[in-house]
Design a protein around this motif. Structure first.
Motif, mmCIF file in Angstrom:
data_model
loop_
_atom_site.group_PDB
_atom_site.id
_atom_site.type_symbol
_atom_site.label_atom_id
_atom_site.label_comp_id
_atom_site.label_asym_id
_atom_site.label_seq_id
_atom_site.Cartn_x
_atom_site.Cartn_y
_atom_site.Cartn_z
ATOM 1 N N GLN A 1 -2.313 -11.023 13.657
ATOM 2 C CA GLN A 1 -1.330 -11.360 12.627
ATOM 3 C C GLN A 1 -1.969 -11.347 11.235
ATOM 4 O O GLN A 1 -1.350 -10.923 10.267
ATOM 5 N N ASP A 2 -3.210 -11.820 11.142
ATOM 6 C CA ASP A 2 -3.921 -11.806 9.864
ATOM 7 C C ASP A 2 -4.155 -10.370 9.384
ATOM 8 O O ASP A 2 -4.034 -10.074 8.196
ATOM 9 N N ILE A 3 -4.506 -9.508 10.309
ATOM 10 C CA ILE A 3 -4.734 -8.099 9.965
ATOM 11 C C ILE A 3 -3.440 -7.454 9.487
ATOM 12 O O ILE A 3 -3.420 -6.747 8.471
ATOM 13 N N ILE A 4 -2.355 -7.716 10.194
ATOM 14 C CA ILE A 4 -1.053 -7.159 9.824
ATOM 15 C C ILE A 4 -0.635 -7.661 8.451
ATOM 16 O O ILE A 4 -0.187 -6.894 7.597
ATOM 17 N N GLU A 5 -0.804 -8.961 8.218
ATOM 18 C CA GLU A 5 -0.437 -9.540 6.925
ATOM 19 C C GLU A 5 -1.296 -8.961 5.805
ATOM 20 O O GLU A 5 -0.805 -8.665 4.723
ATOM 21 N N GLY A 6 -2.579 -8.779 6.070
ATOM 22 C CA GLY A 6 -3.473 -8.177 5.082
ATOM 23 C C GLY A 6 -3.051 -6.766 4.726
ATOM 24 O O GLY A 6 -3.086 -6.377 3.548
ATOM 25 N N LYS A 7 -2.643 -5.998 5.724
ATOM 26 C CA LYS A 7 -2.178 -4.627 5.468
ATOM 27 C C LYS A 7 -0.893 -4.627 4.641
ATOM 28 O O LYS A 7 -0.728 -3.808 3.745
ATOM 29 N N LYS A 8 0.007 -5.554 4.930
ATOM 30 C CA LYS A 8 1.251 -5.653 4.164
ATOM 31 C C LYS A 8 0.951 -5.968 2.699
ATOM 32 O O LYS A 8 1.528 -5.378 1.797
ATOM 33 N N GLN A 9 0.038 -6.902 2.494
ATOM 34 C CA GLN A 9 -0.321 -7.279 1.129
ATOM 35 C C GLN A 9 -0.968 -6.105 0.397
ATOM 36 O O GLN A 9 -0.683 -5.860 -0.778
ATOM 37 N N TRP A 10 -1.856 -5.385 1.087
ATOM 38 C CA TRP A 10 -2.523 -4.246 0.447
ATOM 39 C C TRP A 10 -1.518 -3.148 0.105
ATOM 40 O O TRP A 10 -1.571 -2.563 -0.969
ATOM 41 N N ARG A 11 -0.586 -2.872 1.005
ATOM 42 C CA ARG A 11 0.432 -1.851 0.730
ATOM 43 C C ARG A 11 1.305 -2.246 -0.458
ATOM 44 O O ARG A 11 1.667 -1.394 -1.277
ATOM 45 N N ALA A 12 1.649 -3.528 -0.558
ATOM 46 C CA ALA A 12 2.429 -3.999 -1.703
ATOM 47 C C ALA A 12 1.619 -3.839 -2.996
ATOM 48 O O ALA A 12 2.156 -3.448 -4.038
ATOM 49 N N HIS A 13 0.332 -4.117 -2.908
ATOM 50 C CA HIS A 13 -0.555 -3.955 -4.065
ATOM 51 C C HIS A 13 -0.611 -2.488 -4.503
ATOM 52 O O HIS A 13 -0.461 -2.181 -5.691
ATOM 53 N N VAL A 14 -0.782 -1.594 -3.559
ATOM 54 C CA VAL A 14 -0.839 -0.157 -3.853
ATOM 55 C C VAL A 14 0.487 0.313 -4.456
ATOM 56 O O VAL A 14 0.495 1.121 -5.390
ATOM 57 N N ALA A 15 1.599 -0.203 -3.969
ATOM 58 C CA ALA A 15 2.908 0.170 -4.520
ATOM 59 C C ALA A 15 3.020 -0.265 -5.981
ATOM 60 O O ALA A 15 3.585 0.467 -6.810
#
Length: 108
Positions: free
Chosen positions: A4-18
């Motif tokens: 879950q931490d990995i998934i949340e980290g990926k979501k945050q990074w994708r939002a950052h990249v956007a």
């Protein structure tokens, strides 16, 4: 670290990249150069910290005010980055400490 931490980290990074991709082109170019520089010499906690999102916040404000990116940070991107991390522990410092603490560890 769980899945879950990995998934949340990926979501945050994708939002950052956007957010970065929504910046004007000159801001995007400078951001990418800053990111490369900071990943090479930057603070140990760069991935966990607020530095990169803080830069995007700063850039979004500058773009909203109609300023060019170099008006915000000046002509020397590396100097601007160095100023941002001046009080942070860097990988270079850790390396220097490791060779200074245990001289001759390489067997010579």
């Amino acid at each position: 670290m769980g899945i879950q931490d990995i998934i949340e980290g990926k979501k945050q990074w994708r939002a950052h990249v956007a957010r970065v991709k929504a910046l004007p082109p000159d801001y995007q170019i400078v951001y990418r150069e800053m990111q490369k520089y900071l990943f090479k010499v930057g603070p140990i906690d760069l991935a966990d910290g607020r530095l990169l999102p803080g830069i995007v916040d700063f850039f979004e404000g500058g773009a909203a005010d109609g300023k060019g990116v170099l008006e915000l940070i000046g002509p020397d991107v590396a100097a601007f980055c160095d100023d941002l991390i001046k009080d942070s522990r860097t990988y270079a410092e850790v390396y220097q400490e490791s060779i200074g603490v245990n001289p001759g560890a390489d067997g010579k």
